[in-house]
Write a protein that holds these residues in place. Structure first.
Motif, PDB file in Angstrom:
ATOM      1  N   MET A 127       9.788  -5.923 -24.568  1.00 54.86           N
ATOM      2  CA  MET A 127       8.720  -5.088 -24.033  1.00 54.86           C
ATOM      3  C   MET A 127       8.410  -3.917 -24.957  1.00 54.86           C
ATOM      4  O   MET A 127       9.300  -3.320 -25.555  1.00 54.86           O
ATOM      5  CB  MET A 127       9.137  -4.525 -22.664  1.00 54.86           C
ATOM      6  CG  MET A 127       9.054  -5.521 -21.527  1.00 54.86           C
ATOM      7  SD  MET A 127       7.423  -6.276 -21.338  1.00 54.86           S
ATOM      8  CE  MET A 127       6.513  -4.966 -20.529  1.00 54.86           C
ATOM      9  N   CYS A 176       0.045  -0.982 -18.397  1.00 53.28           N
ATOM     10  CA  CYS A 176       0.715  -0.379 -17.228  1.00 53.28           C
ATOM     11  C   CYS A 176       0.983   1.094 -17.512  1.00 53.28           C
ATOM     12  O   CYS A 176       1.012   1.510 -18.664  1.00 53.28           O
ATOM     13  CB  CYS A 176       2.074  -1.048 -16.992  1.00 53.28           C
ATOM     14  SG  CYS A 176       1.984  -2.821 -16.787  1.00 53.28           S
ATOM     15  N   VAL A 190       3.832   2.430 -17.122  1.00 53.70           N
ATOM     16  CA  VAL A 190       5.140   2.372 -17.799  1.00 53.70           C
ATOM     17  C   VAL A 190       5.396   0.906 -18.141  1.00 53.70           C
ATOM     18  O   VAL A 190       4.773   0.025 -17.554  1.00 53.70           O
ATOM     19  CB  VAL A 190       6.296   2.850 -16.870  1.00 53.70           C
ATOM     20  CG1 VAL A 190       6.279   4.349 -16.676  1.00 53.70           C
ATOM     21  CG2 VAL A 190       6.294   2.122 -15.549  1.00 53.70           C
ATOM     22  N   TYR A 191       6.275   0.656 -19.078  1.00 53.17           N
ATOM     23  CA  TYR A 191       6.683  -0.725 -19.323  1.00 53.17           C
ATOM     24  C   TYR A 191       8.147  -0.886 -18.947  1.00 53.17           C
ATOM     25  O   TYR A 191       9.017  -0.172 -19.446  1.00 53.17           O
ATOM     26  CB  TYR A 191       6.452  -1.111 -20.791  1.00 53.17           C
ATOM     27  CG  TYR A 191       4.974  -1.188 -21.120  1.00 53.17           C
ATOM     28  CD1 TYR A 191       4.099  -1.841 -20.264  1.00 53.17           C
ATOM     29  CD2 TYR A 191       4.462  -0.597 -22.261  1.00 53.17           C
ATOM     30  CE1 TYR A 191       2.745  -1.895 -20.532  1.00 53.17           C
ATOM     31  CE2 TYR A 191       3.095  -0.657 -22.535  1.00 53.17           C
ATOM     32  CZ  TYR A 191       2.249  -1.303 -21.660  1.00 53.17           C
ATOM     33  OH  TYR A 191       0.906  -1.358 -21.916  1.00 53.17           O
ATOM     34  N   CYS A 192       8.390  -1.824 -18.019  1.00 55.70           N
ATOM     35  CA  CYS A 192       9.747  -2.037 -17.512  1.00 55.70           C
ATOM     36  C   CYS A 192      10.393  -3.119 -18.368  1.00 55.70           C
ATOM     37  O   CYS A 192       9.762  -4.139 -18.652  1.00 55.70           O
ATOM     38  CB  CYS A 192       9.697  -2.518 -16.067  1.00 55.70           C
ATOM     39  SG  CYS A 192       8.459  -1.655 -15.078  1.00 55.70           S
ATOM     40  N   PHE A 238      12.393  -5.288 -17.626  1.00 50.48           N
ATOM     41  CA  PHE A 238      12.681  -6.531 -16.903  1.00 50.48           C
ATOM     42  C   PHE A 238      11.409  -7.261 -16.492  1.00 50.48           C
ATOM     43  O   PHE A 238      11.450  -8.174 -15.677  1.00 50.48           O
ATOM     44  CB  PHE A 238      13.497  -6.222 -15.648  1.00 50.48           C
ATOM     45  CG  PHE A 238      12.842  -5.160 -14.785  1.00 50.48           C
ATOM     46  CD1 PHE A 238      13.122  -3.826 -14.983  1.00 50.48           C
ATOM     47  CD2 PHE A 238      11.931  -5.512 -13.806  1.00 50.48           C
ATOM     48  CE1 PHE A 238      12.501  -2.847 -14.202  1.00 50.48           C
ATOM     49  CE2 PHE A 238      11.318  -4.557 -13.028  1.00 50.48           C
ATOM     50  CZ  PHE A 238      11.600  -3.206 -13.230  1.00 50.48           C
ATOM     51  N   CYS A 239      10.264  -6.891 -17.053  1.00 56.24           N
ATOM     52  CA  CYS A 239       8.986  -7.414 -16.543  1.00 56.24           C
ATOM     53  C   CYS A 239       8.896  -8.941 -16.661  1.00 56.24           C
ATOM     54  O   CYS A 239       9.028  -9.503 -17.738  1.00 56.24           O
ATOM     55  CB  CYS A 239       7.830  -6.779 -17.312  1.00 56.24           C
ATOM     56  SG  CYS A 239       6.243  -7.319 -16.679  1.00 56.24           S
ATOM     57  N   VAL A 271       2.146  -8.652 -20.835  1.00 61.74           N
ATOM     58  CA  VAL A 271       1.988  -7.221 -20.624  1.00 61.74           C
ATOM     59  C   VAL A 271       2.406  -6.414 -21.852  1.00 61.74           C
ATOM     60  O   VAL A 271       3.429  -6.683 -22.460  1.00 61.74           O
ATOM     61  CB  VAL A 271       2.818  -6.794 -19.386  1.00 61.74           C
ATOM     62  CG1 VAL A 271       2.923  -5.292 -19.294  1.00 61.74           C
ATOM     63  CG2 VAL A 271       2.186  -7.359 -18.121  1.00 61.74           C
ATOM     64  N   GLY A 309      -0.281  -6.493 -16.057  1.00 62.03           N
ATOM     65  CA  GLY A 309      -0.619  -5.079 -16.088  1.00 62.03           C
ATOM     66  C   GLY A 309      -0.547  -4.469 -14.674  1.00 62.03           C
ATOM     67  O   GLY A 309       0.133  -4.974 -13.812  1.00 62.03           O
ATOM     68  N   ASP A 310      -1.260  -3.388 -14.517  1.00 57.93           N
ATOM     69  CA  ASP A 310      -1.062  -2.583 -13.329  1.00 57.93           C
ATOM     70  C   ASP A 310      -2.383  -1.928 -12.907  1.00 57.93           C
ATOM     71  O   ASP A 310      -3.102  -1.352 -13.727  1.00 57.93           O
ATOM     72  CB  ASP A 310      -0.019  -1.506 -13.685  1.00 57.93           C
ATOM     73  CG  ASP A 310       0.474  -0.766 -12.482  1.00 57.93           C
ATOM     74  OD1 ASP A 310       1.672  -0.879 -12.198  1.00 57.93           O
ATOM     75  OD2 ASP A 310      -0.313  -0.052 -11.833  1.00 57.93           O
ATOM     76  N   LYS A 362       2.878  -0.249  -9.951  1.00 62.30           N
ATOM     77  CA  LYS A 362       4.156   0.465  -9.967  1.00 62.30           C
ATOM     78  C   LYS A 362       3.906   1.979 -10.000  1.00 62.30           C
ATOM     79  O   LYS A 362       4.845   2.773  -9.957  1.00 62.30           O
ATOM     80  CB  LYS A 362       4.982   0.028 -11.180  1.00 62.30           C
ATOM     81  CG  LYS A 362       6.427   0.495 -11.089  1.00 62.30           C
ATOM     82  CD  LYS A 362       7.321  -0.118 -12.118  1.00 62.30           C
ATOM     83  CE  LYS A 362       8.688   0.557 -12.105  1.00 62.30           C
ATOM     84  NZ  LYS A 362       9.441   0.289 -10.869  1.00 62.30           N
ATOM     85  N   HIS A 400       6.188  -0.756  -6.140  1.00 58.77           N
ATOM     86  CA  HIS A 400       7.412  -1.309  -6.718  1.00 58.77           C
ATOM     87  C   HIS A 400       8.438  -0.193  -6.971  1.00 58.77           C
ATOM     88  O   HIS A 400       8.539   0.305  -8.085  1.00 58.77           O
ATOM     89  CB  HIS A 400       6.983  -2.016  -8.033  1.00 58.77           C
ATOM     90  CG  HIS A 400       8.094  -2.629  -8.805  1.00 58.77           C
ATOM     91  ND1 HIS A 400       7.892  -3.271 -10.010  1.00 58.77           N
ATOM     92  CD2 HIS A 400       9.416  -2.700  -8.573  1.00 58.77           C
ATOM     93  CE1 HIS A 400       9.037  -3.705 -10.472  1.00 58.77           C
ATOM     94  NE2 HIS A 400       9.978  -3.371  -9.637  1.00 58.77           N
TER      95      HIS A 400
HETATM   96  S1  SF4 Z   1       3.592  -5.408 -14.765  1.00 50.91           S
HETATM   97 FE1  SF4 Z   1       4.853  -4.147 -13.387  1.00 50.91          FE
HETATM   98  S2  SF4 Z   1       6.978  -4.749 -13.871  1.00 50.91           S
HETATM   99 FE2  SF4 Z   1       5.665  -5.410 -15.608  1.00 50.91          FE
HETATM  100  S3  SF4 Z   1       5.770  -3.706 -17.064  1.00 50.91           S
HETATM  101 FE3  SF4 Z   1       3.957  -3.408 -15.782  1.00 50.91          FE
HETATM  102  S4  SF4 Z   1       4.676  -2.016 -14.173  1.00 50.91           S
HETATM  103 FE4  SF4 Z   1       6.510  -2.918 -15.093  1.00 50.91          FE
END
Ligand code: SF4
Length: 435
Positions: free
Chosen positions: A70, A142, A144-146, A148-149, A155, A195-196, A226, A264
């Motif tokens: 990520m 997004c 933020v970038y997680c 564990f996405c 993304v 994305g978000d 998120k 989330h």
């Molecule tokens: S889609 Fe959701 S889980 Fe994945 S990086 Fe973006 S905010 Fe995080």
């Protein structure tokens, strides 16, 4: 009893970060300031925390970033909430900043896009798997970038270890998506994600919402974001965005339809008085918020952590909906748990509060089986860590296998998983057991 879930931190927690020690509340809750000061590369991040952690942790983090799939993006809000006194075990640090020393080899059965979202896409950026529901990936960024996405296949930008599929926000692509939805009468429910949705402009929220409301057979849609966990102040200070969602929800209600937000949160440490104010505002404006957590080792995989989260969310009128057993995602083996751990925790959560605020623990079946109740496996071999699910209303006749992380198995079984011939034999045996 201390009723900890009813308490919300009110301190100026961001001031312990040297760079932000002089930032006042008014500035900190400005969503534009949060966006402008988001950390988007690992060098900057390491500079910001260099006086807060020792050199070994800095080196560990630097090596962790270089190995992750990520791109980096962390809001000042979340970065300040990390416990820098105990970064190794901090549940927020674990979700966003990988440490190389904690990474483990991926499970041999892992694939990029493990949920097969691209295979079930009749139009680019729209996954249609369940008969009456579709997932619209409106954009690929997004707040933020997680690490564990699940959607790390698309993304964020490319990284050293991952090249992404492009699903950028574009009117042309969206028009194809709306066309498909219009000519597919069995669809009733649309998830707008990416994305978000936090990164959609107010005008884009309105555009998507109005388009969907015009389609008779669409009864409900939800904006997945998120944001409330990563940057709750946007709801308080980006009036245009919040009002766009609220007016859409009200307009939908007048058409006897539902528009809501699915968010989330994974751990109570993500929640402060800013979050509470933001959720209160959405509640007052009539916007329903539901929560979907990812079940993660060292984050929320104990009954105490999960119960505290569920009760705190309920206190803010956020309804806990799903807890996902962690998908097989590149570079996150250290964060996954076994299905058994999820079942054990679920047993404690059920009964801790009202049923309608109690999340269902699900496995999102690899290869596109969709969400299956974690308990509903046809067979679960705890020694090899393989569970088998079926999805009669989604893909009748097919079997879907979920694989527990190797660290949850005995040494013998871990070794067996490194050998191709044993892998095939273990899978054959488990499928035979289902028949
Ligand atoms: S889609 Fe959701 S889980 Fe994945 S990086 Fe973006 S905010 Fe995080």
């Amino acid at each position: 009893m201390s009723f900890t879930w009813r308490q919300f931190r009110e301190d100026e927690f961001w001031k312990k970060i040297p760079l932000w020690k002089d930032v006042d509340y008014k500035t900190f809750i400005d969503h534009k300031w949060q966006e402008k000061n988001a950390i988007t590369n690992h060098k900057k991040l390491l500079r910001i925390i260099q006086d807060l952690v020792d050199k070994d942790v800095l080196e560990d983090a630097k090596n962790g970033f270089l190995r992750g799939p990520m791109a980096i993006r962390v809001s000042p809000y979340l970065l300040s909430l990390i416990s820098w006194e105990t970064p190794i075990t901090c549940p927020i640090r674990r979700q966003f900043l990988p440490l190389a020393s904690q990474l483990q080899p991926d499970h041999p059965m892992l694939r990029f896009d493990s949920l097969n979202e691209q295979v079930d896409s009749p139009v680019k950026g729209l996954t249609h798997r369940y008969e009456d529901k579709a997932l619209f990936l409106a954009l690929d960024t997004c707040p933020v970038y997680c690490r564990f996405c699940t959607r790390s296949y698309a993304v964020g930008s490319n990284t050293v270890t991952a090249e992404k599929v492009s699903i950028k926000a574009s009117r042309g692509r969206w028009a194809d998506v709306f066309d498909y939805i219009r000519r597919t009468p069995q669809l009733e429910d649309i998830v707008i994600s990416g994305g978000d949705s936090y990164r959609l402009k107010a005008s884009q929220i309105k555009e998507i919402g109005d388009e969907l409301l015009k389609i008779d057979h669409i009864r409900r849609f939800r904006f997945a974001t998120k944001g409330p966990a990563a940057m709750p102040m946007k709801i308080l200070t980006d009036g245009a965005w919040t009002n766009a969602i609220a007016s859409l929800a009200n307009k939908a209600r007048n058409h006897y339809k539902e528009v809501c937000i699915h968010t989330h949160f994974n751990h109570v440490n993500e929640i402060t008085n800013i979050t509470k104010d933001a959720m209160d505002l959405l509640f007052l404006k009539g916007v329903k918020v539901r929560n979907q957590s990812v079940f993660q080792r060292g984050v929320n995989d104990t009954p105490e952590d999960m119960i505290e989260l569920v009760k705190k969310l309920s206190h803010m009128n956020v309804q806990s909906y799903y807890v996902y057993v962690h998908d097989l995602v590149q570079g996150t083996e250290d964060m996954r748990t076994s299905v058994q751990t999820a079942l054990d925790v679920e047993k404690h959560v059920r009964g801790a509060t009202a049923g309608f605020n109690t999340p269902t623990f699900v496995v999102d079946a690899p290869d596109g089986g969709g969400k299956r109740c974690a308990h509903s496996f046809e067979h679960y071999d705890r020694e090899t860590g393989i569970s088998v699910y079926t999805a009669p209303s989604v893909k009748p006749g097919q079997k879907f296998l979920y694989f527990d992380p190797l660290h949850s198995l005995t040494k013998d079984k871990q070794i067996a998983w490194t050998k191709k011939e044993f892998q095939e034999e273990m899978v054959r045996n488990v499928l035979r057991a289902v028949k």
